[in-house]
Write a protein that holds these residues in place. Structure first.
Motif, PDB file in Angstrom:
ATOM      1  N   UNK A   1     -90.278  42.761 -36.181  1.00  0.00           N
ATOM      2  CA  UNK A   1     -90.582  43.994 -35.482  1.00  0.00           C
ATOM      3  C   UNK A   1     -92.078  44.320 -35.204  1.00  0.00           C
ATOM      4  N   UNK A   2     -92.829  43.896 -36.150  1.00  0.00           N
ATOM      5  CA  UNK A   2     -94.372  44.031 -35.896  1.00  0.00           C
ATOM      6  C   UNK A   2     -94.947  42.828 -35.121  1.00  0.00           C
ATOM      7  N   UNK A   3     -94.310  41.840 -34.722  1.00  0.00           N
ATOM      8  CA  UNK A   3     -94.722  40.884 -33.789  1.00  0.00           C
ATOM      9  C   UNK A   3     -95.359  39.750 -34.444  1.00  0.00           C
TER      10      UNK A   3
ATOM     11  N   UNK B   1     -84.951  40.262 -46.881  1.00  0.00           N
ATOM     12  CA  UNK B   1     -84.372  40.189 -45.324  1.00  0.00           C
ATOM     13  C   UNK B   1     -85.324  41.295 -44.661  1.00  0.00           C
ATOM     14  N   UNK B   2     -85.489  42.620 -45.281  1.00  0.00           N
ATOM     15  CA  UNK B   2     -85.920  43.509 -44.605  1.00  0.00           C
ATOM     16  C   UNK B   2     -87.550  43.283 -44.330  1.00  0.00           C
ATOM     17  N   UNK B   3     -88.391  42.270 -44.996  1.00  0.00           N
ATOM     18  CA  UNK B   3     -89.621  41.794 -45.091  1.00  0.00           C
ATOM     19  C   UNK B   3     -89.515  40.889 -43.668  1.00  0.00           C
ATOM     20  N   UNK B   4     -88.407  40.086 -43.568  1.00  0.00           N
ATOM     21  CA  UNK B   4     -88.263  39.125 -42.443  1.00  0.00           C
ATOM     22  C   UNK B   4     -88.182  40.043 -41.101  1.00  0.00           C
TER      23      UNK B   4
ATOM     24  N   UNK C   1     -83.620  37.657 -41.738  1.00  0.00           N
ATOM     25  CA  UNK C   1     -84.145  39.154 -41.384  1.00  0.00           C
ATOM     26  C   UNK C   1     -84.515  39.129 -39.979  1.00  0.00           C
ATOM     27  N   UNK C   2     -85.675  38.326 -39.569  1.00  0.00           N
ATOM     28  CA  UNK C   2     -86.117  38.054 -38.267  1.00  0.00           C
ATOM     29  C   UNK C   2     -85.266  37.877 -37.408  1.00  0.00           C
ATOM     30  N   UNK C   3     -83.999  37.061 -37.509  1.00  0.00           N
ATOM     31  CA  UNK C   3     -83.213  36.754 -36.384  1.00  0.00           C
ATOM     32  C   UNK C   3     -82.489  37.870 -36.064  1.00  0.00           C
ATOM     33  N   UNK C   4     -82.032  38.712 -37.155  1.00  0.00           N
ATOM     34  CA  UNK C   4     -81.147  40.093 -36.868  1.00  0.00           C
ATOM     35  C   UNK C   4     -82.046  40.979 -35.937  1.00  0.00           C
ATOM     36  N   UNK C   5     -83.353  41.004 -36.072  1.00  0.00           N
ATOM     37  CA  UNK C   5     -84.116  42.097 -35.503  1.00  0.00           C
ATOM     38  C   UNK C   5     -84.259  41.418 -34.038  1.00  0.00           C
ATOM     39  N   UNK C   6     -84.556  40.159 -33.910  1.00  0.00           N
ATOM     40  CA  UNK C   6     -84.520  39.533 -32.529  1.00  0.00           C
ATOM     41  C   UNK C   6     -83.230  39.281 -31.868  1.00  0.00           C
TER      42      UNK C   6
ATOM     43  N   UNK D   1     -91.361  31.305 -34.370  1.00  0.00           N
ATOM     44  CA  UNK D   1     -91.791  31.250 -35.821  1.00  0.00           C
ATOM     45  C   UNK D   1     -90.795  31.439 -36.656  1.00  0.00           C
ATOM     46  N   UNK D   2     -89.787  32.207 -36.135  1.00  0.00           N
ATOM     47  CA  UNK D   2     -88.532  32.326 -37.054  1.00  0.00           C
ATOM     48  C   UNK D   2     -87.666  31.239 -37.040  1.00  0.00           C
ATOM     49  N   UNK D   3     -87.597  30.573 -36.152  1.00  0.00           N
ATOM     50  CA  UNK D   3     -86.907  29.081 -36.139  1.00  0.00           C
ATOM     51  C   UNK D   3     -87.705  28.256 -36.995  1.00  0.00           C
ATOM     52  N   UNK D   4     -89.137  28.289 -37.255  1.00  0.00           N
ATOM     53  CA  UNK D   4     -89.838  27.330 -37.852  1.00  0.00           C
ATOM     54  C   UNK D   4     -89.485  27.620 -39.415  1.00  0.00           C
ATOM     55  N   UNK D   5     -89.525  29.068 -39.681  1.00  0.00           N
ATOM     56  CA  UNK D   5     -89.183  29.272 -41.129  1.00  0.00           C
ATOM     57  C   UNK D   5     -87.871  28.665 -41.321  1.00  0.00           C
ATOM     58  N   UNK D   6     -86.978  28.759 -40.546  1.00  0.00           N
ATOM     59  CA  UNK D   6     -85.754  28.293 -40.940  1.00  0.00           C
ATOM     60  C   UNK D   6     -85.591  26.780 -40.856  1.00  0.00           C
ATOM     61  N   UNK D   7     -86.480  26.147 -40.164  1.00  0.00           N
ATOM     62  CA  UNK D   7     -86.572  24.601 -40.330  1.00  0.00           C
ATOM     63  C   UNK D   7     -87.087  24.231 -41.418  1.00  0.00           C
TER      64      UNK D   7
END
Length: 303
Positions: free
Chosen positions: A22-24, A14-17, A204-209, A30-36
């Motif tokens: 965070x790093x852009x 999760x932290x990796x995502x 993890x990406x969704x939490x950050x965004x 792209x977060x949605x793409x991972x989920x899809x």
């Protein structure tokens, strides 16, 4: 020690995502793409491989406990929110779903794999949600908002959902004892291996965004839904499971599943029908942030 390793594994991915977001490297698209990719390819492969090995006769008590805990929290939200805020049917339905509909298809699979040690414990909850609760809810939303495409469209979504299809295939294999040809099974197992990392990095990406909390003016409804979801639902699942004689890993799996956060697709439904969007978005975020500590507590108590 196994519980600690399981949770650490989940948190690192999760932290990796979150770090990639965070790093852009990962943005909202792209977060949605991972989920899809996880939803349409990897998770269905994992479902077929996993459910085909389930002993279905042993899952009946799990199904009852999951269904009763869902129904109890759904009904509690309807009664309390109607009395307190006088909500109309649309917002009431979305709020009730946020208080009871668990993220079994994404975070649930990862939690079951690394904390419980058995992915099959989430299957009963996943099936009752996909094959009963979601279709009925969509039909009601179609009727009351006039924004949907009717009963036929809701049924088409059910039978074309990749997780529904893969679950049915897995159940058929489990019931019949048939085995997939190696030329089919090997690619499925390879794709299945990508499911959990993709889900967790997307999570993890969704939490950050995610946007800040508390700005929509529905804090009471969000608090009620979150409390039912994270506190009441696991307790009901535990009580019913114990009454039905569940113990050990199966009981842990039932309670962990009940403690999962609200599924993201409730927000998709709220957006589609333009009803209850703020409550859905904020409840999903609150329960998502709080679910890991709750699950850890459950694992320590029951593990």
């Amino acid at each position: 020690m196994d519980l600690l390793i399981g949770f650490t594994t989940i948190l690192v991915v999760i932290a990796a995502g979150a770090g990639l977001a965070h790093a852009g490297v990962l943005d909202r698209r792209s977060q949605r793409t991972l989920g899809e990719i996880a939803f349409f390819v990897a998770s269905p492969a994992l479902m077929v491989v996993t459910i085909s090995q389930v002993r279905l006769e042993a899952a009946a008590a799990n199904l009852v406990a999951s269904s009763v805990s869902l129904a109890a929290c759904f009904a509690a939200y309807v009664v309390l929110a109607r009395l307190r805020w006088g909500l109309s049917t649309g917002p009431l339905l979305i709020g009730a779903l946020t208080s009871s509909y668990v993220n079994a298809g994404n975070l649930g699979i990862a939690m079951a794999a690394y904390v419980v040690g058995d992915i099959t414990v989430v299957v009963p909850a996943l099936l009752v949600q996909m094959m009963v609760v979601q279709p009925v809810a969509l039909i009601v939303l179609d009727r009351i908002t006039g924004r949907g495409e009717g009963v036929g469209a809701a049924l088409r979504r059910l039978v074309t959902n990749p997780l529904t299809i893969s679950a049915v295939v897995g159940v058929v294999l489990a019931l019949t004892g048939w085995s997939l040809p190696q030329a089919v099974e090997d690619p499925l197992e390879l794709m299945a291996g990508a499911a959990i990392p993709l889900m967790l990095m997307s999570y993890g990406a969704a939490l950050r965004l995610s946007p800040p909390l508390g700005r929509a003016g529905h804090n009471g409804e969000v608090l009620l839904a979150s409390a039912l979801k994270l506190a009441v639902m696991p307790v009901v699942a535990w009580a019913v499971g114990v009454a039905l004689g569940l113990d050990g890993r199966v009981l842990l799996g039932v309670v962990i599943t009940a403690a999962l956060p609200t599924a993201q697709n409730i927000f998709l439904h709220a957006t589609r029908y333009r009803v209850g969007e703020d409550v859905a978005r904020e409840t999903i975020l609150v329960t998502t942030l709080a679910s890991l500590p709750v699950a850890l507590l459950v694992a320590v108590v029951l593990g």
